[in-house]
Design an enzyme around this catalytic site. Structure first.
Site, PDB file in Angstrom:
ATOM      1  N   GLY B 172      20.922  23.755 -33.641  1.00 41.76           N
ATOM      2  CA  GLY B 172      21.617  23.153 -34.647  1.00 41.76           C
ATOM      3  C   GLY B 172      21.208  22.133 -35.634  1.00 41.76           C
ATOM      4  O   GLY B 172      20.067  23.467 -35.472  1.00 41.76           O
ATOM      5  N   ILE B 174      19.507  19.826 -36.036  1.00 36.88           N
ATOM      6  CA  ILE B 174      17.924  19.074 -35.523  1.00 36.88           C
ATOM      7  C   ILE B 174      17.044  20.515 -35.949  1.00 36.88           C
ATOM      8  O   ILE B 174      16.003  21.070 -35.871  1.00 36.88           O
ATOM      9  CB  ILE B 174      18.042  18.654 -34.105  1.00 36.88           C
ATOM     10  N   SER B 193      19.498  29.771 -28.086  1.00 42.65           N
ATOM     11  CA  SER B 193      20.551  28.956 -27.840  1.00 42.65           C
ATOM     12  C   SER B 193      21.628  29.468 -27.265  1.00 42.65           C
ATOM     13  O   SER B 193      21.457  30.850 -26.907  1.00 42.65           O
ATOM     14  CB  SER B 193      21.453  28.322 -29.041  1.00 42.65           C
ATOM     15  N   ARG B 194      23.225  28.919 -27.058  1.00 45.19           N
ATOM     16  CA  ARG B 194      24.157  30.017 -26.092  1.00 45.19           C
ATOM     17  C   ARG B 194      24.272  31.050 -26.725  1.00 45.19           C
ATOM     18  O   ARG B 194      24.532  31.740 -26.456  1.00 45.19           O
ATOM     19  CB  ARG B 194      25.237  29.025 -26.676  1.00 45.19           C
ATOM     20  N   VAL B 249      11.685  16.613 -28.246  1.00 42.84           N
ATOM     21  CA  VAL B 249      12.410  15.781 -29.152  1.00 42.84           C
ATOM     22  C   VAL B 249      14.578  15.628 -28.181  1.00 42.84           C
ATOM     23  O   VAL B 249      15.754  15.045 -29.389  1.00 42.84           O
ATOM     24  CB  VAL B 249      12.679  15.493 -30.314  1.00 42.84           C
ATOM     25  N   GLY B 250      14.729  16.221 -27.077  1.00 45.13           N
ATOM     26  CA  GLY B 250      16.447  16.617 -26.675  1.00 45.13           C
ATOM     27  C   GLY B 250      16.280  14.953 -26.001  1.00 45.13           C
ATOM     28  O   GLY B 250      16.870  14.372 -26.716  1.00 45.13           O
ATOM     29  N   ARG B 251      17.166  15.815 -24.758  1.00 42.88           N
ATOM     30  CA  ARG B 251      16.897  14.745 -23.593  1.00 42.88           C
ATOM     31  C   ARG B 251      15.546  15.255 -22.731  1.00 42.88           C
ATOM     32  O   ARG B 251      15.216  16.077 -22.702  1.00 42.88           O
ATOM     33  CB  ARG B 251      18.225  15.205 -23.004  1.00 42.88           C
ATOM     34  N   GLU B 280      14.283   7.800 -18.373  1.00 37.25           N
ATOM     35  CA  GLU B 280      12.903   6.427 -19.196  1.00 37.25           C
ATOM     36  C   GLU B 280      13.778   4.376 -18.689  1.00 37.25           C
ATOM     37  O   GLU B 280      15.146   4.554 -17.911  1.00 37.25           O
ATOM     38  CB  GLU B 280      14.125   6.379 -20.905  1.00 37.25           C
ATOM     39  N   HIS B 298      11.049   7.676 -26.961  1.00 34.04           N
ATOM     40  CA  HIS B 298      12.294   7.761 -27.460  1.00 34.04           C
ATOM     41  C   HIS B 298      12.072   7.104 -29.173  1.00 34.04           C
ATOM     42  O   HIS B 298      13.197   6.280 -28.882  1.00 34.04           O
ATOM     43  CB  HIS B 298      13.356   7.595 -26.908  1.00 34.04           C
ATOM     44  N   ALA B 300      11.945   8.624 -31.502  1.00 36.88           N
ATOM     45  CA  ALA B 300      12.168   9.516 -33.228  1.00 36.88           C
ATOM     46  C   ALA B 300      13.340   8.877 -33.829  1.00 36.88           C
ATOM     47  O   ALA B 300      12.791   8.922 -35.580  1.00 36.88           O
ATOM     48  CB  ALA B 300      12.686  10.666 -32.606  1.00 36.88           C
TER      49      ALA B 300
END
Lengths: 324, 324
Positions: B172, B174, B193-194, B249-251, B280, B298, B300
Site C-alpha cells: 500500500g 507505506i 500483496s493480495r 512496522v505493520g502489526r 503490546e 510502536h 514510528a
C-alpha cells in the site's frame, strides 16, 4: 638471484614476497586466504628500521614488488627508494594521504586504494545514524530493554526526516551517495566543498556557516586536512541551531569535540550520530549518558561483506601486478 | 435549543461539542490548543453507556455533529444511530476498521483518517530499523557505552544493505514509500500483496513463501486481518534463511511471535527490527538480551512533528465540517 628466493619454494609453489605495513584490518583474513601465494613480510610487527627488518627476514629489498598497507604506517619516500623493484602499493584505506605520491609518480609505482569499495556502506551508515538520531531508535531500544512491565510506554518524541534541509559537507563519492539516498526521503539537499562541483545541481555554499544556517542537518563526509580540522566549531553549531543534528562519518577532528559535547549536553543542538571521534578509541565520557547521541565505533565499513569484498579486491589488484 | 447550549458560551465564544473516543495520542495537545473552540465530551473517561454519559454532561445527542477517535473504542452502528446530527468522524488512525462504515455510508457520515500524514514516517522508520539491524547500530551504541577504555574496539560485523533483495509484504502507501527509499540504496525490490498491483513494476509474488525464498529482507507493511495474522510463520522464516532480516512496522500479530523468538535465539534468521509486538506493550523477555534485534515501542509515527501535524490536520478537518 635474490637472497629471499630460498623462501619462494613451498610445496613446489612459488611464494611472492608481500611487504605489509599497518596492518590493515583485513590482514588476518587476507593472510589465511593467501598463505599459499605470498610470503608475508610483516613490517608492522617489527620495531626495526625497514633495511634491518628485511635482513632479518633474509629478503633482498630488490625482490619486493608489492606493498599492502593502511594509514597506520606511512609509506615515505625513503621506504619507496629502498625498494628498487617496487611496482604497486595497495592500501585498504579510502585516501592515499599516508603514501608519498610524488615519489610514486616519479618512480612509476602504481597506487591502488579500496575507497570505492566502501563508499556505499559509509553512505548507508550516515543515513542510518541520521534516522536513528531523529527517530531516537537506539534510545528507544535501550528504553524498551529497561522497561518495567505494567507501565505504559512513554518516551521522548523524535523528529521526522521528510522535508529536512540536509547540508552535506564534502561532496565527494560518499557525499554524492548520501545525497542520492536522502533525496528518496524528500530531504532538501545542499552542500559545501572546497569548490562548486560543475555537475551538481544542489545549492552550493562556499561558507560553512551559511550552510549550517540554512540546514537542519549537517552530514560530514570530507577528509581531514589542515583546513577542515575543527571546521565544525561552536559558531557553526549555534548557526545550525537547537533543532539541528550532526552526523559524522568523516573523521572525528572535523568537529571541535569539546564544543560538540557542550552543545549536546546543554541542548544547543538537537543531537548527533557519530561514527568517528577525535581521539579514537576514546569517546568523551559526557556522551555515554546522553540519549540524543548515537555512538558507533568507526564501524561504517566493517561489515562481513567488507572483509570478503576487500580481500577479493586486494587479491585481484595484486595478481594484476604479477603480470607486469 | 439543545440542552448543552448553556456550555457553548464561554467568553462570548461559541463552543462546539466534540465527542471524543479513545482517546487519541494527540488528545492532550489537541485539547490545550482548542479549548477555546470545542466543548470536549470525553466519552473515553467514562464507564457509562453513551446515552447516560451524555445525560450526565447535560448534552443533547442531537447537538453532536463530530466525533474524534482512534482504534481503542469502536464507533459502532449503535453509537452512530444515537447521534442524529452526526456529520463527521475524524480518526487519528491509518485504518478505519474500528468504525462501522456501512452505517456511515447509509447515514452520509463522512469519515476522515490521518493515515496519509504518517505514511512517510513509518517508511523512514522501516528503513532506519533495517539499516540498524544490518549495520548493528544500536548494538554498537550499547557496546560503546559499556566499553572499557584501554581495550581496542572489537565487535561483531554487520552486513551491507546494497544489493540486498527486499520483499515488501503489503504494497500500500507505506510499502510504496519503503520501496522508493530502498531503491536509492540499490536494493532489489519485490512484493507480496493480495493482488498484483497493475502500476507496480517490481516482481510480484502471490505466495509469501516464495517471496521469502527470494528475499534477504522482509519488510512487513500490511494491515492485520484474519488472513494476515501469523502469515510470517516458522516456515516463512526458514525460507528467508540464516542471513535473513525481518522488519515489522505493520502489526505485531503478522508474525508468529513465539516462532520469531525461537528463530532469533538459535540464529535461524539473522535479525529483526520490530516497531510492533503481538501483545503490546509486552515484549518477549527472550528478545531483551539479544543483540540481533532492534526493539522500538510502536514509535514510528510518534515524532513531535506528528503531534503538531496531526493536530493541524484534525483542526482543519473539523473546521470544514462546521461549514456544512
Amino acid at each position: 638471484m635474490a637472497v629471499a628466493d630460498e623462501h619462494y619454494h613451498n610445496d613446489n609453489k612459488e611464494l611472492q614476497p608481500l611487504l605489509v605495513f599497518g596492518p590493515p584490518l583485513i590482514f588476518q583474513v587476507f593472510e589465511s586466504r593467501n598463505s599459499h601465494k605470498y610470503l608475508f613480510l610483516k613490517a608492522f610487527s617489527s620495531q626495526l628500521p625497514l633495511p634491518q627488518f628485511l635482513t632479518t627476514q633474509n629478503v633482498d629489498p630488490s625482490s619486493i614488488r608489492t606493498i599492502l598497507c593502511n594509514q597506520l604506517q606511512p609509506i615515505t619516500a625513503n621506504v619507496i627508494r629502498l625498494l628498487p623493484s617496487l611496482a604497486l602499493i595497495v592500501t585498504t584505506t579510502v585516501g592515499n594521504d599516508h603514501i608519498d605520491l610524488p615519489e610514486c609518480n616519479q618512480r612509476g609505482v602504481q597506487v591502488v586504494n579500496v575507497g570505492g569499495q566502501t563508499t556505499e556502506d559509509v553512505a548507508d551508515m550516515a543515513v542510518g545514524l541520521l534516522i536513528d538520531v531523529l527517530y531516537r531508535i537506539s534510545a528507544a531500544d535501550r528504553y524498551v530493554r529497561k522497561w518495567v512491565p505494567s507501565k505504559p510506554w512513554s518516551l521522548p518524541r523524535g523528529s521526522k526526516l521528510g522535508g529536512k534541509g540536509v547540508g552535506i559537507v564534502g561532496f565527494g563519492r560518499i557525499g554524492g551517495e548520501v545525497a542520492k539516498r536522502l533525496e528518496a526521503f524528500d530531504c532538501r539537499i545542499m552542500y559545501h566543498s572546497r569548490k562548486r562541483k560543475p555537475f551538481v545541481s544542489y545549492p552550493f555554499y562556499s561558507n560553512i556557516l551559511e550552510l549550517a544556517s540554512n540546514s537542519d542537518v549537517l552530514v560530514l563526509c570530507c577528509s581531514l586536512t589542515e583546513e577542515t580540522k575543527h571546521m565544525i566549531n561552536r559558531e557553526v553549531m549555534l548557526a545550525l541551531g537547537k533543532e539541528g543534528v550532526i552526523v559524522n562519518v568523516g573523521r572525528g577532528a572535523l568537529i571541535d569535540e569539546n564544543e560538540l559535547v557542550q552543545c549536546l549536553v546543554i541542548g544547543e543542538i538537537r543531537g548527533a550520530g557519530l561514527d568517528v571521534f577525535e581521539n579514537e578509541p576514546k569517546v568523551p565520557k559526557e556522551l555515554i549518558t546522553l540519549d540524543n547521541v548515537v555512538l558507533s565505533p568507526h564501524a561504517a565499513v566493517l561489515t562481513s561483506d567488507y572483509f570478503t569484498d576487500t580481500c577479493e579486491f586486494v587479491e585481484e589488484s595484486l595478481s594484476k601486478s604479477l603480470l607486469f
